[in-house]
Each structure stands twice: as structure tokens, then as C-alpha cells.
Design an enzyme around this catalytic site. Structure first.
Site, PDB file in Angstrom:
ATOM      1  N   SER A  64       0.832  -1.207   0.000  1.00  0.00           N
ATOM      2  CA  SER A  64       0.000   0.000   0.000  1.00  0.00           C
ATOM      3  C   SER A  64       0.866   1.256   0.000  1.00  0.00           C
ATOM      4  CB  SER A  64      -0.903   0.030   1.238  1.00  0.00           C
ATOM      5  OG  SER A  64      -1.799  -1.053   1.242  1.00  0.00           O
TER       6      SER A  64
HETATM    7  N1  SAH Z   1      -1.034  -4.602   4.144  1.00  0.00           N
HETATM    8  C1  SAH Z   1      -0.375  -4.913   2.894  1.00  0.00           C
HETATM    9  C2  SAH Z   1      -1.269  -4.574   1.719  1.00  0.00           C
HETATM   10  C3  SAH Z   1      -1.278  -5.670   0.712  1.00  0.00           C
HETATM   11  S1  SAH Z   1      -2.478  -5.547  -0.565  1.00  0.00           S
HETATM   12  C4  SAH Z   1       0.972  -4.242   2.789  1.00  0.00           C
HETATM   13  O1  SAH Z   1       1.270  -3.364   3.603  1.00  0.00           O
HETATM   14  O2  SAH Z   1       1.770  -4.625   1.937  1.00  0.00           O
HETATM   15  C5  SAH Z   1      -3.830  -6.481   0.075  1.00  0.00           C
HETATM   16  C6  SAH Z   1      -3.558  -7.897   0.481  1.00  0.00           C
HETATM   17  O3  SAH Z   1      -4.809  -8.493   0.839  1.00  0.00           O
HETATM   18  C7  SAH Z   1      -2.967  -8.795  -0.604  1.00  0.00           C
HETATM   19  O4  SAH Z   1      -1.791  -9.374  -0.143  1.00  0.00           O
HETATM   20  C8  SAH Z   1      -4.061  -9.843  -0.844  1.00  0.00           C
HETATM   21  O5  SAH Z   1      -3.554 -11.124  -1.178  1.00  0.00           O
HETATM   22  C9  SAH Z   1      -4.788  -9.856   0.479  1.00  0.00           C
HETATM   23  N2  SAH Z   1      -6.152 -10.385   0.442  1.00  0.00           N
HETATM   24  C10 SAH Z   1      -7.062 -10.265  -0.561  1.00  0.00           C
HETATM   25  N3  SAH Z   1      -8.217 -10.887  -0.221  1.00  0.00           N
HETATM   26  C11 SAH Z   1      -8.025 -11.411   1.028  1.00  0.00           C
HETATM   27  C12 SAH Z   1      -8.846 -12.170   1.918  1.00  0.00           C
HETATM   28  N4  SAH Z   1     -10.102 -12.531   1.613  1.00  0.00           N
HETATM   29  N5  SAH Z   1      -8.311 -12.536   3.118  1.00  0.00           N
HETATM   30  C13 SAH Z   1      -7.032 -12.190   3.469  1.00  0.00           C
HETATM   31  N6  SAH Z   1      -6.217 -11.476   2.655  1.00  0.00           N
HETATM   32  C14 SAH Z   1      -6.706 -11.084   1.449  1.00  0.00           C
END
Ligand code: SAH
Length: 213
Positions: A64
Site C-alpha cells: 500500500s
Molecule cells: N497490508 C499490505 C497490503 C497488501 S495488498 C501491505 O502493507 O503490503 C492487500 C492484500 O490483501 C494482498 O496481499 C491480498 O492477497 C490480500 N487479500 C485479498 N483478499 C483477502 C482475503 N479474503 N483474506 C485475506 N487477505 C486477502
């Protein structure tokens, strides 16, 4: 894994950018100043680590944007020792920010590749979440509930009921809701049966996926 004076200088400038964009919480700003974000990214993007932008990580996901991470953490209102559930571990950068502001962190990731990578990586930097879980964020983490706060770091098409149910009274759920563009929504559990809702502008996230694959 190196963190040089150049990286540290770039982080200072990033902190100034975040202040200009309205981030005021000193603990959140200190966390951004301290965490080597470039080490959470693939080497091909390291030069961009301290620009206020989201970037690709593994498995078609993104780390993010720093402003988004800072804003969500600020909205969550974390106090030292709070038990926080994060949905979407991804690179682990948001997890590290939560740990730096004093939270005990439980984090769920649905991509196995990312889950395994981040689980190996975080302890190398000294970051020790209480639990990293490979699973589905839509159902939350019933056996560790209730939480002092829940943060969703992917765009949700709707607010999953289990997440509201797993909040303590007084706790907040910070969740971007929407399809292509999301509105940052904050739900506060004001009594066992009642929630208040506030909105904090538009953001863009990768989707919170419902099916396992
Ligand atoms: N907090 C992370 C943001 C990653 S983007 C950072 O700082 O890098 C969002 C993430 O949510 C992705 O890794 C994706 O695989 C995950 N995601 C998507 N759907 C999900 C679900 N149903 N349960 C858990 N994680 C999920």
C-alpha cells in the site's frame, strides 16, 4: 539487506510529505521514519520505495501507498498493547507499522506465496506479530476475538459481518469499501448492539477476494 544513510534521508523526506498530506500522529510518523520500506519490496522497485505510491509485490498484489498505511493506522487509533487484527498481510509493511506503534498484531493473508514469504521475512527485521494466518479475512479470527481494532488493507465490496462482531465495545473497524474506488469507512462499536459509521474519502486498493483461489 542494507539500510543506508541515503535510505534514511529519503524516509525523512517521505515523513515530511505525509505531514503535508495531513498525517499528524507522532507514533505513526516515527514508524514510517524508522521502517526500511525498501526491504519490503522486490529489488526492481527499491529505487521507488520512498515515493508516496503503491507498488507491485508478489502474486499480483501491492504494498500500500505510505499515505494510505499512515492514514489507516491513524484512524485505527492504536494504543500500546492493543490487540489488532489486520486483513491482508501482503508485504508485511502495514504489519510492521502496527508493531512499531505498540500493537499486538494478528494478520491474515489469503495468498499462500505471500503468506510464506512475509512470515519468513518479518522476523529478519525483528518484527514479531502474535500470529500470521494463512486464511480468509472475510471470516476474521473468531478464536482470538474480540479485538481492540481491525484494519482491512484490501478493497471490500461490503463490510463482512464477522469483522464487526469481533470488535470490543469502543473498538474500530477501518475498512475501504467499494469496487474500483473505495471509501475509507470507520465503524466504531458503541455498544454490544450498535455501531457508528464515519467516512474518510476515496482510496484505491486491490480487491478483498472472496473465493480461495
Ligand atoms: N497490508 C499490505 C497490503 C497488501 S495488498 C501491505 O502493507 O503490503 C492487500 C492484500 O490483501 C494482498 O496481499 C491480498 O492477497 C490480500 N487479500 C485479498 N483478499 C483477502 C482475503 N479474503 N483474506 C485475506 N487477505 C486477502
Amino acid at each position: 539487506m542494507k539500510d543506508t544513510f541515503t535510505h534514511q534521508g529519503m524516509r525523512k523526506r517521505l515523513v515530511e510529505t505525509l505531514k503535508k498530506k495531513g498525517i499528524t500522529n507522532p507514533d505513526v510518523l516515527a514508524a514510517v521514519n524508522k521502517i526500511p520500506r525498501h526491504l519490503f519490496m522486490d529489488s526492481s522497485f527499491i529505487d521507488h520505495a520512498y515515493v508516496d505510491k503503491a507498488f507491485p509485490i508478489a502474486a499480483d498484489q501491492t504494498i500500500s501507498q505510505p499515505y494510505t498505511v499512515a492514514r489507516q493506522t491513524e484512524l485505527l487509533g492504536v494504543k500500546r498493547g492493543d490487540k489488532i487484527l489486520e486483513i491482508g498481510t501482503g508485504s508485511g509493511y502495514q504489519t510492521a507499522v502496527l508493531l512499531e506503534v505498540g500493537a499486538k498484531v494478528y494478520s491474515i493473508e489469503r495468498q499462500n506465496e505471500l503468506f510464506k514469504k512475509t512470515k519468513r521475512f518479518l522476523p529478519k527485521l525483528g518484527y514479531r506479530p502474535k500470529k500470521l494466518i494463512f486464511g480468509d479475512g472475510y471470516i476474521g479470527l473468531e478464536n482470538e476475538a474480540p479485538f481492540d481494532g481491525i484494519i482491512v488493507t484490501a478493497g471490500a465490496p461490503y463490510v463482512p459481518k464477522p469483522l464487526l462482531a469481533q470488535l470490543k465495545v469502543g473498538a474500530k473497524l477501518v475498512i475501504p469499501v467499494g469496487d474500483k474506488v473505495q471509501i475509507m469507512e470507520v465503524y466504531t462499536r458503541i455498544s454490544p448492539t450498535a455501531f457508528s459509521k464515519e467516512e474518510f474519502g476515496e482510496f484505491r486498493f486491490v480487491p478483498l477476494l472472496e473465493d480461495k483461489n
